[in-house]
Design a protein around this motif. Sequence first.
Motif, PDB file in Angstrom:
ATOM      1  N   ILE A  81       0.837  -1.202   0.000  1.00  0.00           N
ATOM      2  CA  ILE A  81       0.000   0.000   0.000  1.00  0.00           C
ATOM      3  C   ILE A  81       0.873   1.253   0.000  1.00  0.00           C
ATOM      4  N   LEU A  82       1.936   1.238   0.793  1.00  0.00           N
ATOM      5  CA  LEU A  82       2.781   2.420   0.917  1.00  0.00           C
ATOM      6  C   LEU A  82       3.666   2.618  -0.306  1.00  0.00           C
ATOM      7  N   VAL A  83       4.001   1.526  -0.984  1.00  0.00           N
ATOM      8  CA  VAL A  83       4.748   1.640  -2.236  1.00  0.00           C
ATOM      9  C   VAL A  83       3.909   2.399  -3.265  1.00  0.00           C
ATOM     10  N   GLU A  84       2.649   2.012  -3.398  1.00  0.00           N
ATOM     11  CA  GLU A  84       1.779   2.656  -4.381  1.00  0.00           C
ATOM     12  C   GLU A  84       1.350   4.049  -3.924  1.00  0.00           C
ATOM     13  N   GLU A  85       1.409   4.304  -2.631  1.00  0.00           N
ATOM     14  CA  GLU A  85       1.140   5.653  -2.126  1.00  0.00           C
ATOM     15  C   GLU A  85       2.219   6.623  -2.603  1.00  0.00           C
ATOM     16  N   MET A  86       3.437   6.123  -2.734  1.00  0.00           N
ATOM     17  CA  MET A  86       4.530   6.983  -3.176  1.00  0.00           C
ATOM     18  C   MET A  86       4.417   7.327  -4.657  1.00  0.00           C
ATOM     19  N   TRP A  87       4.069   6.357  -5.488  1.00  0.00           N
ATOM     20  CA  TRP A  87       3.964   6.581  -6.949  1.00  0.00           C
ATOM     21  C   TRP A  87       3.434   5.330  -7.605  1.00  0.00           C
ATOM     22  N   PRO A  88       2.508   5.425  -8.573  1.00  0.00           N
ATOM     23  CA  PRO A  88       1.916   6.637  -9.137  1.00  0.00           C
ATOM     24  C   PRO A  88       0.489   6.849  -8.624  1.00  0.00           C
ATOM     25  N   ARG A  89       0.203   7.994  -8.126  1.00  0.00           N
ATOM     26  CA  ARG A  89      -1.150   8.394  -7.738  1.00  0.00           C
ATOM     27  C   ARG A  89      -1.224   9.915  -7.713  1.00  0.00           C
ATOM     28  N   TYR A  90      -2.441  10.445  -7.608  1.00  0.00           N
ATOM     29  CA  TYR A  90      -2.583  11.904  -7.553  1.00  0.00           C
ATOM     30  C   TYR A  90      -1.643  12.483  -6.502  1.00  0.00           C
ATOM     31  N   GLY A  91      -1.033  13.612  -6.844  1.00  0.00           N
ATOM     32  CA  GLY A  91      -0.145  14.277  -5.906  1.00  0.00           C
ATOM     33  C   GLY A  91       1.233  13.661  -5.829  1.00  0.00           C
ATOM     34  N   SER A  92       1.547  12.750  -6.742  1.00  0.00           N
ATOM     35  CA  SER A  92       2.883  12.155  -6.767  1.00  0.00           C
ATOM     36  C   SER A  92       3.541  12.439  -8.109  1.00  0.00           C
ATOM     37  N   PHE A  93       4.812  12.079  -8.224  1.00  0.00           N
ATOM     38  CA  PHE A  93       5.591  12.489  -9.392  1.00  0.00           C
ATOM     39  C   PHE A  93       6.684  11.475  -9.688  1.00  0.00           C
ATOM     40  N   PRO A  94       7.257  11.508 -10.916  1.00  0.00           N
ATOM     41  CA  PRO A  94       8.272  10.529 -11.303  1.00  0.00           C
ATOM     42  C   PRO A  94       9.550  10.655 -10.466  1.00  0.00           C
ATOM     43  N   GLY A  95      10.308   9.574 -10.492  1.00  0.00           N
ATOM     44  CA  GLY A  95      11.564   9.505  -9.753  1.00  0.00           C
ATOM     45  C   GLY A  95      11.602   8.309  -8.832  1.00  0.00           C
ATOM     46  N   PHE A  96      10.429   7.667  -8.668  1.00  0.00           N
ATOM     47  CA  PHE A  96      10.315   6.509  -7.779  1.00  0.00           C
ATOM     48  C   PHE A  96      10.004   5.262  -8.606  1.00  0.00           C
ATOM     49  N   ASN A  97      10.669   4.173  -8.275  1.00  0.00           N
ATOM     50  CA  ASN A  97      10.477   2.898  -8.957  1.00  0.00           C
ATOM     51  C   ASN A  97       9.724   1.953  -8.017  1.00  0.00           C
ATOM     52  N   PRO A  98       8.397   1.815  -8.170  1.00  0.00           N
ATOM     53  CA  PRO A  98       7.637   0.949  -7.270  1.00  0.00           C
ATOM     54  C   PRO A  98       7.834  -0.523  -7.625  1.00  0.00           C
ATOM     55  N   ILE A  99       8.466  -1.254  -6.733  1.00  0.00           N
ATOM     56  CA  ILE A  99       8.714  -2.686  -6.958  1.00  0.00           C
ATOM     57  C   ILE A  99       7.691  -3.469  -6.146  1.00  0.00           C
TER      58      ILE A  99
END
Length: 264
Positions: free
Chosen positions: A52-70
């Motif tokens: 849940i916290l991985v997807e909270e970081m990216w990608p969702r509203y209010g988030s931005f590129p630079g994170f690789n959700p594994i």
Amino acid sequence: MTPAEAYLDLSVSLLERVRGQLPAIRQAADWFAETILAGQMVHVFGSGHSRILVEEMWPRYGSFPGFNPIVELSLTFHNLVVGANGQRQAMFLENVSGLASRILRNFDLKAGDSALVVSSSGCNVVPVEMAEEFQRRGVRVVALISELHADASTTRHPGGKKLQDCADLVLDTGAPVGDAMVKIEGLETPVAPGSTVGGCLVVNAIKAEVAQRLTAAGQPPKVLTAGVLVGPERATALFEAAYDEHARRIAPYYQGLGAAMPKA
């Protein structure tokens, strides 16, 4: 006090615990912003419900590129509960030694990368070995755990390590031992976990700090934004630009795979 009121009061205590970690949150943001400004990726990993916290970081509203959700479906797909792809298998795989290195075999990690590894207990094998593997390959690791729960739990790692032992910085969700926060009269065990609430506070506090640093450095992030705020055309343009940037950033992590390996 009703159970709902008890949960909300305890959630306020999670907020205060996160607020007390602002210096560490800013440190994590410094590292992540440095990585993103260099054109590289912050790798974010969590198994089980830490997904849940991985997807909270990216990608969702209010988030931005630079994170690789594994996110490995074999470790996080809980919907069927039992049967094929059930929860028993996911919980078993979460403690299989060697799986983390097989996951990271898919990425040509770079010097200057950083990572956020999430595990409430900090004691399951895959997240611990993920952090170990990141550090072995020169990636700076931020761990997000529930400190009280992790301290009280027994690690399953073959070397006796917990996630906090394999991190350059440790952040705490503030959740209690066992995670569940509300006791019900007549019910033996507590209900209503707190780690997701505390974890989301930590993740978004980091995200906001990183956005400020990127903007101050002259590289404002492409933020996924609702059309109700910026209009449908601008929202679509932001989404497309953000996804394109993610593709460009992630591409180099596949290009060098196997290049240094002996030919079969």
